[in-house]
Scaffold this motif. Structure first.
Motif, PDB file in Angstrom:
ATOM      1  N   ARG A  30       0.849  13.329 -10.602  1.00  0.00           N
ATOM      2  CA  ARG A  30      -0.393  12.575 -10.632  1.00  0.00           C
ATOM      3  C   ARG A  30      -1.461  13.286  -9.806  1.00  0.00           C
ATOM      4  O   ARG A  30      -1.166  13.814  -8.744  1.00  0.00           O
ATOM      5  N   ARG A  31      -2.672  13.248 -10.311  1.00  0.00           N
ATOM      6  CA  ARG A  31      -3.804  13.725  -9.516  1.00  0.00           C
ATOM      7  C   ARG A  31      -4.461  12.515  -8.863  1.00  0.00           C
ATOM      8  O   ARG A  31      -4.785  11.527  -9.523  1.00  0.00           O
ATOM      9  N   LEU A  32      -4.639  12.612  -7.561  1.00  0.00           N
ATOM     10  CA  LEU A  32      -5.266  11.542  -6.798  1.00  0.00           C
ATOM     11  C   LEU A  32      -6.646  12.010  -6.348  1.00  0.00           C
ATOM     12  O   LEU A  32      -6.768  13.043  -5.681  1.00  0.00           O
ATOM     13  N   THR A  33      -7.665  11.267  -6.710  1.00  0.00           N
ATOM     14  CA  THR A  33      -9.021  11.583  -6.253  1.00  0.00           C
ATOM     15  C   THR A  33      -9.295  10.780  -4.986  1.00  0.00           C
ATOM     16  O   THR A  33      -9.161   9.554  -4.971  1.00  0.00           O
ATOM     17  N   VAL A  56      -2.465  16.271  -5.288  1.00  0.00           N
ATOM     18  CA  VAL A  56      -1.485  16.116  -6.362  1.00  0.00           C
ATOM     19  C   VAL A  56      -0.209  15.526  -5.768  1.00  0.00           C
ATOM     20  O   VAL A  56       0.299  16.001  -4.750  1.00  0.00           O
ATOM     21  N   LEU A  57       0.292  14.490  -6.420  1.00  0.00           N
ATOM     22  CA  LEU A  57       1.513  13.806  -6.001  1.00  0.00           C
ATOM     23  C   LEU A  57       2.622  14.121  -6.996  1.00  0.00           C
ATOM     24  O   LEU A  57       2.464  13.912  -8.191  1.00  0.00           O
ATOM     25  N   ARG A  58       3.737  14.629  -6.474  1.00  0.00           N
ATOM     26  CA  ARG A  58       4.898  14.974  -7.295  1.00  0.00           C
ATOM     27  C   ARG A  58       6.025  14.016  -6.917  1.00  0.00           C
ATOM     28  O   ARG A  58       6.411  13.938  -5.747  1.00  0.00           O
ATOM     29  N   THR A  59       6.573  13.302  -7.908  1.00  0.00           N
ATOM     30  CA  THR A  59       7.569  12.271  -7.642  1.00  0.00           C
ATOM     31  C   THR A  59       8.751  12.410  -8.585  1.00  0.00           C
ATOM     32  O   THR A  59       8.572  12.476  -9.812  1.00  0.00           O
ATOM     33  N   PHE A  60       9.951  12.446  -8.025  1.00  0.00           N
ATOM     34  CA  PHE A  60      11.172  12.523  -8.830  1.00  0.00           C
ATOM     35  C   PHE A  60      11.711  11.112  -9.053  1.00  0.00           C
ATOM     36  O   PHE A  60      12.031  10.420  -8.080  1.00  0.00           O
ATOM     37  N   VAL A  61      11.827  10.707 -10.310  1.00  0.00           N
ATOM     38  CA  VAL A  61      12.285   9.345 -10.602  1.00  0.00           C
ATOM     39  C   VAL A  61      13.536   9.303 -11.475  1.00  0.00           C
ATOM     40  O   VAL A  61      14.291   8.330 -11.422  1.00  0.00           O
ATOM     41  N   ASP A  62      13.751  10.326 -12.269  1.00  0.00           N
ATOM     42  CA  ASP A  62      14.947  10.367 -13.112  1.00  0.00           C
ATOM     43  C   ASP A  62      16.181  10.522 -12.221  1.00  0.00           C
ATOM     44  O   ASP A  62      16.210  11.383 -11.339  1.00  0.00           O
ATOM     45  N   PRO A  63      17.215   9.687 -12.419  1.00  0.00           N
ATOM     46  CA  PRO A  63      18.401   9.747 -11.535  1.00  0.00           C
ATOM     47  C   PRO A  63      19.007  11.146 -11.423  1.00  0.00           C
ATOM     48  O   PRO A  63      19.452  11.550 -10.339  1.00  0.00           O
ATOM     49  N   ASP A  91       8.267  13.700   1.476  1.00  0.00           N
ATOM     50  CA  ASP A  91       9.253  12.663   1.769  1.00  0.00           C
ATOM     51  C   ASP A  91      10.472  12.936   0.878  1.00  0.00           C
ATOM     52  O   ASP A  91      10.674  12.283  -0.147  1.00  0.00           O
ATOM     53  N   PRO A  92      11.308  13.900   1.254  1.00  0.00           N
ATOM     54  CA  PRO A  92      12.376  14.371   0.360  1.00  0.00           C
ATOM     55  C   PRO A  92      13.502  13.376   0.123  1.00  0.00           C
ATOM     56  O   PRO A  92      14.208  13.470  -0.871  1.00  0.00           O
ATOM     57  N   THR A  93      13.671  12.417   1.040  1.00  0.00           N
ATOM     58  CA  THR A  93      14.784  11.462   0.903  1.00  0.00           C
ATOM     59  C   THR A  93      14.305  10.061   0.553  1.00  0.00           C
ATOM     60  O   THR A  93      15.090   9.108   0.583  1.00  0.00           O
ATOM     61  N   ALA A  94      13.031   9.915   0.205  1.00  0.00           N
ATOM     62  CA  ALA A  94      12.460   8.592  -0.090  1.00  0.00           C
ATOM     63  C   ALA A  94      12.631   7.639   1.092  1.00  0.00           C
ATOM     64  O   ALA A  94      12.933   6.463   0.936  1.00  0.00           O
ATOM     65  N   ALA A  95      12.414   8.161   2.287  1.00  0.00           N
ATOM     66  CA  ALA A  95      12.474   7.320   3.487  1.00  0.00           C
ATOM     67  C   ALA A  95      11.273   6.384   3.560  1.00  0.00           C
ATOM     68  O   ALA A  95      11.343   5.315   4.163  1.00  0.00           O
ATOM     69  N   HIS A  96      10.162   6.787   2.931  1.00  0.00           N
ATOM     70  CA  HIS A  96       8.928   6.000   2.990  1.00  0.00           C
ATOM     71  C   HIS A  96       8.440   5.560   1.614  1.00  0.00           C
ATOM     72  O   HIS A  96       7.727   4.565   1.503  1.00  0.00           O
ATOM     73  N   CYS A  97       8.793   6.323   0.587  1.00  0.00           N
ATOM     74  CA  CYS A  97       8.330   6.054  -0.769  1.00  0.00           C
ATOM     75  C   CYS A  97       9.458   5.435  -1.605  1.00  0.00           C
ATOM     76  O   CYS A  97      10.617   5.450  -1.211  1.00  0.00           O
ATOM     77  N   GLU A  98       9.088   4.923  -2.774  1.00  0.00           N
ATOM     78  CA  GLU A  98      10.101   4.394  -3.682  1.00  0.00           C
ATOM     79  C   GLU A  98      11.033   5.495  -4.171  1.00  0.00           C
ATOM     80  O   GLU A  98      12.229   5.260  -4.401  1.00  0.00           O
ATOM     81  N   TYR A  99      10.477   6.711  -4.348  1.00  0.00           N
ATOM     82  CA  TYR A  99      11.248   7.850  -4.845  1.00  0.00           C
ATOM     83  C   TYR A  99      10.864   9.099  -4.049  1.00  0.00           C
ATOM     84  O   TYR A  99       9.792   9.153  -3.451  1.00  0.00           O
ATOM     85  N   PRO A 100      11.716  10.120  -4.036  1.00  0.00           N
ATOM     86  CA  PRO A 100      11.378  11.366  -3.331  1.00  0.00           C
ATOM     87  C   PRO A 100      10.051  11.936  -3.836  1.00  0.00           C
ATOM     88  O   PRO A 100       9.840  12.037  -5.054  1.00  0.00           O
ATOM     89  N   SER A 101       9.184  12.319  -2.914  1.00  0.00           N
ATOM     90  CA  SER A 101       7.822  12.703  -3.292  1.00  0.00           C
ATOM     91  C   SER A 101       7.289  13.820  -2.406  1.00  0.00           C
ATOM     92  O   SER A 101       7.732  13.996  -1.268  1.00  0.00           O
ATOM     93  N   LEU A 102       6.303  14.525  -2.951  1.00  0.00           N
ATOM     94  CA  LEU A 102       5.605  15.572  -2.200  1.00  0.00           C
ATOM     95  C   LEU A 102       4.127  15.468  -2.537  1.00  0.00           C
ATOM     96  O   LEU A 102       3.748  15.311  -3.701  1.00  0.00           O
TER      97      LEU A 102
END
Length: 321
Positions: free
Chosen positions: A44-47, A59-66, A100-111
């Protein structure tokens, strides 16, 4: 207030709060946009609205697929480390904001990273100009000598997991599979991107002078590796073959050498790396084709990509030297 293009662009609540905590004082997210073309992660692009009334993009990169979530901690840590490493090297990579590689703060691992200008260009038009640029950029990446060497490359297929496309040249595929049954050739190690292809390269294309196109960014640094330059070159070659036709896949190795890159001197060793990468695509044709269709190449059905892969594998075995 977050304004979305559509539901897919919406940022999940915990992730939204996490991003907001890492903005400058007085900044806020004013718009989100889903980016197409990603296979392993949501992009996602965040303005961001700044205090002085201007905007900047992240830019937000999020892994959601198991399947990918299981690998996300490793990939995101590697990407974060690589983005830090690349700062100041001249390679046009994004800057790291937070991970946040372990999703300690987000719903899914994110950068979260900085946004680079330019766009991916997957059209056939202008390819003869872009291929030499791709080759020169890859040579520049391979010249990097990081203080800490990344882990050794991983192969993405085996002789037993190759999926022969329906209607493919059975004899050619059998011969190709035999090629990768052999031990990997010796090689001189290089710093590899490991997923270098047109979908991970951003181009600045001036509207008035398309011939003045230049590379403005290289993204997706989740799997940097140490290995043979041939492997990175082969990966870009396969992508070009499937996007634009087998002849372009064969052409890239020449362009890489014309740009000053050094590939294996022995023809059988070159063939090994090219075939290994080409066969690896056999297991993911559907995913690859889908991502390209979402990026605007509607004609690249799974069947069309399978046919190009078959033609490319056959052409590799038929190519002189």
């Amino acid at each position: 207030m977050v304004i979305n293009h559509d539901e897919a662009a919406a940022v999940r609540p915990l992730t939204l709060a996490w991003v907001s905590r890492h903005l400058e004082v007085g900044e806020r997210i004013v718009r989100t946009e889903a980016l197409q073309g990603g296979i392993t992660a949501e992009m996602r692009r965040l303005t961001i609205g700044t205090r002085d009334g201007r905007t900047r993009d992240l830019v937000l990169r999020t892994f959601v697929d198991p399947f990918y979530v299981e690998r996300a901690e490793d990939w995101l840590n590697r990407e974060a480390g690589t983005l830090t490493l690349l700062a100041g090297t001249g390679v046009p990579a994004p800057g790291l904001v937070v991970v946040d590689p372990t999703a300690a703060h987000c719903e899914y691992p994110s950068l979260l990273r900085t946004h680079l200008p330019g766009r991916t260009v997957l059209d056939d038009e202008g390819l003869e100009t872009r291929v030499p640029l791709l080759a020169r950029q890859l040579v520049a990446i391979h010249t990097l000598r990081p203080a800490e060497q990344p882990r050794e490359y991983e192969t993405l297929t085996t002789a037993d997991t190759v999926v022969v496309p329906k209607g493919a040249d059975a004899a050619a595929w059998a011969a190709a599979i035999d090629v990768i049954r052999k031990p990997a050739p010796p090689y001189e190690g290089r710093f590899l991107h490991r997923d270098f292809h047109p979908g991970n390269v951003l181009f600045d294309v001036p509207p008035s002078t398309p011939a003045g196109v230049r590379i403005s960014g290289v993204v997706d640094w989740a799997q940097p590796s140490w290995g043979p330059a041939d492997l990175d070159a082969a990966h870009c070659s396969t992508n070009l073959a499937l996007l634009h036709g087998p002849a372009w896949g064969l052409r890239f190795a020449e362009a890489y050498e014309e740009a000053g890159g050094v590939l294996a001197a022995v023809a059988s060793e070159r063939l090994y790396w090219r075939v290994r990468d080409g066969l690896a695509f056999s297991e993911d044709v559907q995913l690859v084709a889908q991502s390209w269709r979402e990026a605007g190449r509607a004609e690249l059905t799974t069947r069309a990509v399978e046919e190009r892969l078959d033609a490319y594998i056959t052409a590799l075995l038929d190519a002189p030297g």
